[in-house]
Scaffold this motif. Structure first.
Motif, PDB file in Angstrom:
ATOM      1  N   LEU A 133      -8.977 -14.180  -4.245  1.00  0.00           N
ATOM      2  CA  LEU A 133      -9.753 -14.935  -3.402  1.00  0.00           C
ATOM      3  C   LEU A 133      -9.309 -16.314  -3.394  1.00  0.00           C
ATOM      4  N   ASN A 134      -9.295 -16.991  -1.993  1.00  0.00           N
ATOM      5  CA  ASN A 134      -8.605 -18.220  -2.005  1.00  0.00           C
ATOM      6  C   ASN A 134      -9.490 -19.232  -2.271  1.00  0.00           C
ATOM      7  N   SER A 135      -9.099 -20.527  -2.065  1.00  0.00           N
ATOM      8  CA  SER A 135      -9.962 -21.629  -2.414  1.00  0.00           C
ATOM      9  C   SER A 135     -11.357 -21.862  -1.698  1.00  0.00           C
ATOM     10  N   ALA A 136     -11.301 -21.090  -0.416  1.00  0.00           N
ATOM     11  CA  ALA A 136     -12.478 -21.181   0.385  1.00  0.00           C
ATOM     12  C   ALA A 136     -13.506 -19.890  -0.214  1.00  0.00           C
ATOM     13  N   GLY A 137     -13.017 -19.177  -1.120  1.00  0.00           N
ATOM     14  CA  GLY A 137     -13.676 -17.895  -1.565  1.00  0.00           C
ATOM     15  C   GLY A 137     -13.517 -16.731  -0.704  1.00  0.00           C
ATOM     16  N   GLU A 138     -12.698 -16.726   0.190  1.00  0.00           N
ATOM     17  CA  GLU A 138     -12.324 -15.759   1.101  1.00  0.00           C
ATOM     18  C   GLU A 138     -11.540 -14.533   0.385  1.00  0.00           C
ATOM     19  N   LEU A 139     -11.711 -13.381   0.497  1.00  0.00           N
ATOM     20  CA  LEU A 139     -11.361 -12.277   0.117  1.00  0.00           C
ATOM     21  C   LEU A 139      -9.981 -11.751   0.795  1.00  0.00           C
ATOM     22  N   LEU A 140      -8.862 -11.830   0.159  1.00  0.00           N
ATOM     23  CA  LEU A 140      -7.417 -11.595   0.846  1.00  0.00           C
ATOM     24  C   LEU A 140      -6.835 -10.396   0.120  1.00  0.00           C
ATOM     25  N   LEU A 141      -5.927  -9.755   1.022  1.00  0.00           N
ATOM     26  CA  LEU A 141      -4.951  -8.909   0.505  1.00  0.00           C
ATOM     27  C   LEU A 141      -3.739  -9.786  -0.274  1.00  0.00           C
ATOM     28  N   ALA A 142      -3.365  -9.583  -1.357  1.00  0.00           N
ATOM     29  CA  ALA A 142      -2.328 -10.347  -2.062  1.00  0.00           C
ATOM     30  C   ALA A 142      -1.182  -9.454  -2.396  1.00  0.00           C
ATOM     31  N   ASP A 143      -0.523  -9.869  -3.504  1.00  0.00           N
ATOM     32  CA  ASP A 143       0.820  -9.539  -3.993  1.00  0.00           C
ATOM     33  C   ASP A 143       1.838  -8.658  -2.869  1.00  0.00           C
ATOM     34  N   GLU A 144       2.008  -7.428  -2.784  1.00  0.00           N
ATOM     35  CA  GLU A 144       2.951  -7.054  -1.990  1.00  0.00           C
ATOM     36  C   GLU A 144       2.682  -5.490  -1.409  1.00  0.00           C
ATOM     37  N   ILE A 145       3.485  -5.194  -0.366  1.00  0.00           N
ATOM     38  CA  ILE A 145       3.233  -3.820   0.090  1.00  0.00           C
ATOM     39  C   ILE A 145       4.611  -3.250   0.021  1.00  0.00           C
ATOM     40  N   SER A 146       5.244  -2.541  -0.577  1.00  0.00           N
ATOM     41  CA  SER A 146       6.656  -2.085  -0.501  1.00  0.00           C
ATOM     42  C   SER A 146       6.777  -0.904  -1.349  1.00  0.00           C
ATOM     43  N   PRO A 147       8.107  -0.271  -0.971  1.00  0.00           N
ATOM     44  CA  PRO A 147       8.440   0.940  -1.807  1.00  0.00           C
ATOM     45  C   PRO A 147       8.326   0.818  -3.227  1.00  0.00           C
ATOM     46  N   ASP A 148       7.983  -0.308  -4.028  1.00  0.00           N
ATOM     47  CA  ASP A 148       7.727  -0.568  -5.474  1.00  0.00           C
ATOM     48  C   ASP A 148       6.211  -0.098  -5.592  1.00  0.00           C
ATOM     49  N   THR A 149       5.301  -0.419  -4.630  1.00  0.00           N
ATOM     50  CA  THR A 149       3.860   0.014  -4.713  1.00  0.00           C
ATOM     51  C   THR A 149       3.401   0.768  -3.748  1.00  0.00           C
ATOM     52  N   CYS A 150       4.036   1.553  -2.945  1.00  0.00           N
ATOM     53  CA  CYS A 150       3.746   2.920  -2.209  1.00  0.00           C
ATOM     54  C   CYS A 150       4.535   3.992  -2.353  1.00  0.00           C
ATOM     55  N   ARG A 151       4.095   5.203  -2.169  1.00  0.00           N
ATOM     56  CA  ARG A 151       4.941   6.289  -2.166  1.00  0.00           C
ATOM     57  C   ARG A 151       5.095   6.552  -0.723  1.00  0.00           C
ATOM     58  N   PHE A 152       6.534   6.916  -0.340  1.00  0.00           N
ATOM     59  CA  PHE A 152       6.613   7.076   1.082  1.00  0.00           C
ATOM     60  C   PHE A 152       7.302   8.598   1.155  1.00  0.00           C
ATOM     61  N   TRP A 153       6.931   9.660   1.909  1.00  0.00           N
ATOM     62  CA  TRP A 153       7.889  10.646   2.053  1.00  0.00           C
ATOM     63  C   TRP A 153       8.491  10.752   3.393  1.00  0.00           C
ATOM     64  N   ASP A 154       9.527  11.009   3.398  1.00  0.00           N
ATOM     65  CA  ASP A 154      10.417  11.307   4.807  1.00  0.00           C
ATOM     66  C   ASP A 154      10.019  12.483   5.497  1.00  0.00           C
ATOM     67  N   GLN A 155       9.386  12.149   6.605  1.00  0.00           N
ATOM     68  CA  GLN A 155       9.042  13.737   7.199  1.00  0.00           C
ATOM     69  C   GLN A 155      10.118  14.359   7.806  1.00  0.00           C
ATOM     70  N   ARG A 156      11.378  13.801   7.975  1.00  0.00           N
ATOM     71  CA  ARG A 156      12.474  14.337   8.663  1.00  0.00           C
ATOM     72  C   ARG A 156      13.270  15.130   7.345  1.00  0.00           C
ATOM     73  N   SER A 157      12.671  15.105   6.201  1.00  0.00           N
ATOM     74  CA  SER A 157      13.265  16.104   5.369  1.00  0.00           C
ATOM     75  C   SER A 157      12.268  16.869   4.628  1.00  0.00           C
ATOM     76  N   SER A 158      12.793  18.208   4.194  1.00  0.00           N
ATOM     77  CA  SER A 158      11.737  19.112   3.822  1.00  0.00           C
ATOM     78  C   SER A 158      12.170  19.354   2.217  1.00  0.00           C
ATOM     79  N   ASP A 159      12.933  18.578   1.821  1.00  0.00           N
ATOM     80  CA  ASP A 159      13.293  18.796   0.384  1.00  0.00           C
ATOM     81  C   ASP A 159      12.553  17.828  -0.416  1.00  0.00           C
ATOM     82  N   ALA A 160      11.963  18.317  -1.510  1.00  0.00           N
ATOM     83  CA  ALA A 160      10.887  17.893  -2.266  1.00  0.00           C
ATOM     84  C   ALA A 160      11.602  16.320  -2.852  1.00  0.00           C
ATOM     85  N   GLU A 161      12.891  16.359  -3.081  1.00  0.00           N
ATOM     86  CA  GLU A 161      13.462  15.196  -3.878  1.00  0.00           C
ATOM     87  C   GLU A 161      14.046  14.283  -2.754  1.00  0.00           C
TER      88      GLU A 161
END
Ligand code: UDP
Length: 250
Positions: free
Chosen positions: A184-212
């Motif tokens: 919540l910012n100083s005006a009390g608005e709800l905001l997305l914070a922190d980060e969105i990155s490969p540290d916080t998301c899981r991404f699987w490459d659709q160009r590879s069929s190998d599970a690892e």
């Protein structure tokens, strides 16, 4: 190169927060420190700070362009961003489009099972307690947020997934699951914070069929698969190619 900044306000596992000359803005420095399993596993990963900062910046810009309020104000260097100062709500909001990770450890769901609509899980942001899974009743019992705020958080999280999932799909990346933090910012608005990155998301490459081989996120570090920064670099490369300037890619 670090921008002019004030005192260190807070140091977390992956970022440092510094004061600026405005009380409603802070500077975030993305560090190269990598941690997993509640910081029981640690390493320094050269260039991680830059990659996560640049990926997050692009994604915040994309979300802002789609009308989603975030704390992001702009980049201030390779590993630095300026953000609105927020009071972070002590919830980790996890959206799951495909079953993996803790969900498969705790339930009979098979790894890779598609989940639609996405499953939204709430965790209590508390390292000492190991970020336990919450129920809605526990959120209220602990007084973390009231019912109206919780609905707003869930709606915002689903809107974010609604933007990110097709965006990554267009980059041949499956957005398997991800964690959000809101504030919540100083005006009390709800905001997305922190980060969105490969540290916080899981991404699987659709160009590879190998599970690892297809893993392009922090699971490479968690599971000692090697090529961690190469994977993060690939995510940045795709995010950039998709959207060289987010103002022109709506
Ligand atoms: N996640 C995160 N921080 C946490 C816990 C989870 O960023 O403290 C992310 C994780 O990278 C994944 C998603 O949230 O994208 C779901 O993680 P999960 O609950 O499966 O936990 P894990 O298997 O990582 O223990």
């Amino acid at each position: 190169m670090s921008p002019d900044h004030g005192e260190l306000l807070y140091e977390g596992k992956a970022k440092r927060i510094f004061a600026t000359d405005r009380s409603d803005r802070v500077l975030v420095e993305f560090k190269n420190d990598a941690t997993a399993f509640n910081a029981q596993k640690k390493a320094q990963l050269e260039d991680k700070g830059r990659l996560n900062c640049q990926i997050s910046a692009r994604l915040f810009e994309l979300l802002e362009a789609q009308g989603i309020p975030t704390h992001y104000l702009g980049l201030a260097g390779d590993t630095w961003m300026v953000v609105q100062r927020v009071k972070v709500i002590p919830l980790e909001v996890v959206l799951r489009n495909i079953a993996t990770g803790s969900l498969c450890k705790q339930t009979p769901l098979q790894e890779g099972t598609p989940i639609s609509p996405a499953l939204l899980d709430l965790y209590y942001k508390d390292d000492a307690l190991g970020d336990p899974l919450l129920t809605e009743a526990r959120v209220h019992l602990l007084g973390i947020v009231d019912g109206a705020r919780l609905s707003a958080i869930e709606q915002l999280a689903r809107r974010i997934n609604g933007v990110l999932q097709p965006f990554f799909d267009g980059l041949a990346l499956q957005l398997v699951d991800f964690k959000l933090e809101l504030g919540l910012n100083s005006a009390g608005e709800l905001l997305l914070a922190d980060e969105i990155s490969p540290d916080t998301c899981r991404f699987w490459d659709q160009r590879s069929s190998d599970a690892e081989e297809r893993i392009l996120d922090k699971d490479r570090f968690r599971k000692d698969l090697g090529g961690v920064m190469e994977a993060y670099g690939e995510v940045l490369k795709r995010v950039h190619t998709a959207c060289p300037d987010p103002r022109y890619c709506l």
